[in-house]
Design a protein around this motif. Sequence first.
Motif: not given
Length: 126
Positions: A46-70
Amino acid sequence: EVQLQASGGGLVQTGGSLNLSCEASGLTFDDYIIGWFRQAPGKEREGVSSISPSEAETWYANSVKGRFTVSSDNAKNTVYLQMTALKPEDSGIYYCAAVDIDFDLRDFNPDEYDYWGQGTLVTVSS
């Protein structure tokens, strides 16, 4: 040769923290989205988080939102996943993977990712 090296896993108690790293080589870092996935025994990846390093965009699965930081250090071609308030259900092998920058970073379909690291084991004890 593209290589993704995930590290930082370990054993931690419920409520604890871990910091994972994913060092990429053999690719142009800015041209890719880096995703973190996890797989527990007997469960699908399952996906947890993702990041576009060049654009500094991030995304989180609901299950980790607020607890994980990419985050990313583009100079080091490295992506980090800071995990806090860990729960036993966060246990599993954590993988980092890379997909072309044009991909939607909110789409955690592992079949779309081109390159994968070897994984690092996270165990959260209750």
